[in-house]
Design an enzyme around this catalytic site. Structure first.
Site, short mmCIF file in Angstrom:
data_model
loop_
_atom_site.label_atom_id
_atom_site.label_comp_id
_atom_site.label_asym_id
_atom_site.label_seq_id
_atom_site.Cartn_x
_atom_site.Cartn_y
_atom_site.Cartn_z
N SER A 1 -9.67 3.67 0.23
CA SER A 1 -10.65 4.74 0.01
C SER A 1 -10.11 6.11 0.40
CB SER A 1 -11.97 4.45 0.72
OG SER A 1 -11.83 4.35 2.12
N GLY A 2 -9.14 6.17 1.29
CA GLY A 2 -8.39 7.41 1.51
C GLY A 2 -9.17 8.60 2.01
N GLY A 3 -10.28 8.37 2.70
CA GLY A 3 -11.05 9.49 3.23
C GLY A 3 -12.13 10.00 2.29
N GLU B 1 0.82 -1.21 0.00
CA GLU B 1 0.00 0.00 0.00
C GLU B 1 0.86 1.27 0.00
OE1 GLU B 1 -2.73 0.33 3.32
OE2 GLU B 1 -3.70 2.09 2.47
N ARG C 1 -12.35 3.18 5.78
CA ARG C 1 -13.40 4.13 6.17
C ARG C 1 -14.66 4.07 5.31
NH1 ARG C 1 -9.11 8.83 6.34
NH2 ARG C 1 -8.09 7.26 5.04
N LYS D 1 -2.26 -2.10 -3.34
CA LYS D 1 -3.35 -1.33 -2.74
C LYS D 1 -3.03 0.16 -2.88
CE LYS D 1 -5.81 -0.66 1.61
NZ LYS D 1 -6.50 -1.34 2.69
P1 13P Z 1 -9.12 3.72 3.94
O1 13P Z 1 -9.93 2.98 2.90
O2 13P Z 1 -9.93 4.30 5.04
O3 13P Z 1 -8.16 4.67 3.29
O4 13P Z 1 -8.24 2.63 4.69
C1 13P Z 1 -7.59 1.69 3.95
C2 13P Z 1 -6.40 1.27 4.68
O5 13P Z 1 -6.19 0.09 4.87
C3 13P Z 1 -5.47 2.30 5.19
O6 13P Z 1 -4.26 1.71 5.54
#
Ligand code: 13P
Length: 324
Positions: free
Chosen positions: A258-260, A175, A288, A217
């Site tokens: 999803s990043g917020g 990620e 999130r 990711k």
């Molecule tokens: P979000 O989808 O909330 O960005 O979280 C994904 C995640 O695994 C963050 O490390």
């Protein structure tokens, strides 16, 4: 097909996605407090139990990423989380990075840590039932950032982590997150994501990581959270262009964070991305966007577990790919 390949393919196949429920103790505690729930170990456990015991979760979810605390906890009937997940047809993953720290030589930037003793920790998570793992690097867009050194340090660590996992028979979810904070246009996010993913590709190649045994990711390519939005087709075109230009065709799959973004935006963007041709399966690994409505609906009330689970079911349903 090796076990590693089969596990990786299973995580991204059949239109299903990965549920990221691996917030660190600190982050999870903050989110509980924001929802009016006392940030205790038991509340963190009960909340994760609510998520993973949602009826028919395995129809839309292939695996769940846990933090190490949850890996050592039990569901109400005494079974460990990995055992309970396996019985529900869900693969267990675990976050194995230890978070970010200031990066010496790059003021204001961070590097994700956790390489010391990683092989032993991955082996012990695998012994507890984890078949995949996650490591998140964080790169923020600002004046002159991310710099070359932050990109180098973070992608190097991601590649070392991925290779350690594969050597232990564990699928790495890799990620590299370019954050949405800022008011930059989509083109800036595209250029920076391309630089980050190009550096990551080089590091993965140097470490001898097998693309068919890993899941990428990434962030979607969007304008900054403070900039004017772009329609989902524009996000999808830019995202697929950057990913296909930088990633090998034999990657097991891409599962977006999803990043917020709001649940609605994340789902609309994913649908538009899936409508474009890609050499690998594309799905979600949202945190999130999947769980925020469930946390709000539950808010620590044992009588509201059903409402929390209904919210999660709704969000998963929005993101599962419907067979063509
Ligand atoms: P979000 O989808 O909330 O960005 O979280 C994904 C995640 O695994 C963050 O490390």
């Amino acid at each position: 097909m090796t076990t590693l390949h089969a596990t990786a393919a299973g995580l991204v196949g059949d239109g299903k996605g990965i549920l990221a429920a691996d917030e660190s103790i600190g982050t999870m505690s903050r989110r509980l407090e924001d929802a009016g729930v006392a940030p205790t170990e038991e509340h963190r456990r009960a909340y994760r139990e609510l998520l993973v015991t949602t009826a028919d979760l395995a129809r839309g979810i292939s695996g769940v990423i846990l933090c190490e605390e949850t890996l050592h906890q039990q569901v109400a009937d005494g079974r460990g989380f990995p055992t309970a997940l396996a019985a529900l047809g869900l693969a267990t993953g675990v976050k194995v990075d230890t978070g970010t720290a200031p990066l010496a030589g790059a003021p204001g930037e961070t590097v994700t840590e956790g390489l010391d003793g990683l092989a032993d920790r991955v082996a012990s998570c695998a012994a507890r039932g984890a078949v995949f793992a996650k490591w998140r690097a964080v790169l923020a867009i600002g004046h002159g950032t991310p710099g070359a050194w932050a990109i180098e340090a973070n992608t190097h660590a991601l590649a070392r982590y991925a290779r350690v996992c594969q050597d232990a028979g564990v699928v790495p979810v890799v990620e590299p997150e370019v954050l949405t904070a800022g008011s930059h246009p989509l083109e800036v996010c595209a250029a920076i994501t391309r630089r980050v993913l190009s550096a990551l590709r080089r590091a993965l190649d140097e470490a001898g990581v097998d693309p068919a045994g890993m899941v990428l990711k990434p962030n979607m390519v969007t304008p900054g959270a403070g900039a004017a939005p772009v329609d989902p087709d524009g996000v999808a075109r830019a995202t697929v262009e950057v990913l296909t230009a930088t990633m090998p065709d034999d990657l097991a799959g891409v599962a977006f964070l999803s990043g917020g973004q709001s649940s609605e935006d994340a789902a609309a963007h994913l649908t538009a991305i899936r409508a474009l041709p890609t050499p690998w399966p594309v799905t979600f690994s949202f945190g999130r966007a999947l769980v925020s409505p469930a946390l709000a609906a539950w808010a620590g009330d044992p009588g509201a577990v059903g409402a929390g689970q209904a919210a999660l079911t709704r969000e998963v349903g929005r993101n599962v790919a419907v067979a063509a």
